[in-house]
Design a protein around this motif. Structure first.
Motif, PDB file in Angstrom:
ATOM      1  N   ARG A 294      37.457  45.085  42.667  1.00 53.05           N
ATOM      2  CA  ARG A 294      37.241  43.658  42.395  1.00 53.05           C
ATOM      3  C   ARG A 294      35.861  43.408  41.801  1.00 53.05           C
ATOM      4  NH1 ARG A 294      40.048  43.512  47.302  1.00 53.05           N
ATOM      5  NH2 ARG A 294      38.137  43.185  48.523  1.00 53.05           N
ATOM      6  N   THR A 298      37.221  42.360  38.005  1.00 55.77           N
ATOM      7  CA  THR A 298      37.821  41.037  38.157  1.00 55.77           C
ATOM      8  C   THR A 298      36.770  39.929  38.132  1.00 55.77           C
ATOM      9  OG1 THR A 298      37.702  40.783  40.576  1.00 55.77           O
ATOM     10  CG2 THR A 298      39.491  42.147  39.712  1.00 55.77           C
ATOM     11  N   GLU A 300      35.986  38.034  40.289  1.00 56.67           N
ATOM     12  CA  GLU A 300      35.239  37.898  41.540  1.00 56.67           C
ATOM     13  C   GLU A 300      33.767  38.244  41.324  1.00 56.67           C
ATOM     14  OE1 GLU A 300      35.102  40.232  45.801  1.00 56.67           O
ATOM     15  OE2 GLU A 300      37.070  39.515  45.119  1.00 56.67           O
TER      16      GLU A 300
END
Length: 341
Positions: A294, A298, A300
């Motif tokens: 992540r 991503t 995030e």
């Protein structure tokens, strides 16, 4: 000195919301106003002259301090002018559905303009109103695809490819981190990288981030394709309000390639070394590779930023120590067997 002996002052003049200009010369404000009204067949009573640039009214006291060839706007009773920004406001009022007359008017203004700042404003505005944002296919907007391989047949497909290429390059960088490890830990590191690669492949390398047709939760843009800069890593928003629509025209597509998917917790300086160290020091613990996934791939931990908001300084942020390893599974306690009566 009397007005008779004064030399003629020359002006470029136009009526409000009329892009056609004409020359007027006179020795007083009243003379110029009278000639302008005669040319445009407008009544002199109630009419006035103002500077196109900032809307300042031309009066007798101000007349001789204005440079020759200044641009004036003729206003009749009830009309106002706030400077050349009024032209931009008028364009913006039809911004959502620009038409041929608007584009032609902008081009006419630009062709007559000599001031660098106004040239830039008009050129930017013309580029915007000439955009073909709604078009998606090569047949609908061939200029957008200039310089791209023929296999790209729609805009969303190319931008998905663009995003995928960035994410793939991150995966290659992560894979190169195996060199940080001794041979014993390198095999486990490459296994983790392989698991990340499989997860990325299933997610199509998160290429939906640049796809305006994707679900709202899976894209970083509006349904029309507008991207907003999310600001430097150390602030919550972009103070400059940078935005871009790479779907609009070829120039915006090319410029969008300079925008960065910036890792808030740095990939090369922090995340990859922390992952390598976690595998090396595991001592029987299970590394939570999905946490690192992540952070690396991503939104995030990724922020889309304009090149001016991409700070190259050390971020001095660290991975969360409590999330590096998975918590050991707690064995379920067996219920005691029920005794039969």
């Amino acid at each position: 000195m009397s007005a008779v002996l004064q030399k003629l002052k020359r002006f470029k003049l136009r009526a409000l919301h009329n892009q056609k200009k004409f020359g007027v010369a006179g020795r007083s404000c009243e003379e110029v106003l009278r000639k302008a009204c005669l040319h445009l067949q407008l009544p002199v009573p109630g009419s006035s002259l103002c500077l196109y640039e900032d809307g300042t009214e031309l009066t007798g006291d101000y007349f001789w301090s204005v440079p020759d060839d200044s641009e004036l706007v003729l206003l009749t009773a009830g009309q106002t002018w706030q400077g050349y920004a009024s032209d931009i406001s008028r364009f913006l009022s039809v911004f959502q559905k620009p038409h041929a007359e608007l584009i032609q008017a902008a081009r006419q203004l630009l062709s007559d303009e000599r001031a660098p700042l106004r040239q830039k404003l008009l050129a930017d505005l013309l580029g915007t109103v000439s955009e073909n944002i709604a078009a998606e296919t090569r047949a609908e907007d061939a200029p957008w695809f200039e310089g791209l391989e023929s296999r790209f047949r729609n805009k969303s497909g190319y931008l998905r490819y663009s995003c995928e290429s960035r994410i793939r390059s991150y995966l290659r960088e992560v894979a190169s981190g195996a060199s940080l490890l001794v041979p014993e830990a390198r095999e486990e590191y490459l296994r983790v990288v392989g698991a990340m690669g499989q997860k990325l492949q299933a997610a199509r390398y998160n290429s939906s981030y640049f796809d305006r047709g994707a679900k709202a939760s899976r894209r970083l843009c509006t349904p029309e394709g507008w991207f907003s800069c999310q600001g430097p890593f150390d602030v919550d928003d972009c103070a400059s309000r940078h935005s871009i629509n790479p779907y609009s025209n070829r120039e915006s597509r090319v410029l969008f390639s300079t925008w960065n998917l910036d890792h808030v917790i740095e990939k090369k300086r922090t995340v990859v070394p922390t992952l390598a160290a976690a595998i090396h020091d595991a001592e029987g613990r299970e590394v939570d590779w999905e946490y690192f996934y992540r952070l690396l791939f991503t939104s995030e931990n990724l922020k889309l930023v304009h090149i001016a908001c991409h700070k190259k300084t050390t971020h001095r942020l660290h991975c969360d120590p409590s999330r590096i390893y998975r918590a050991p599974a707690v064995p379920r306690r067996k219920r005691p067997a029920r005794q039969r009566p």
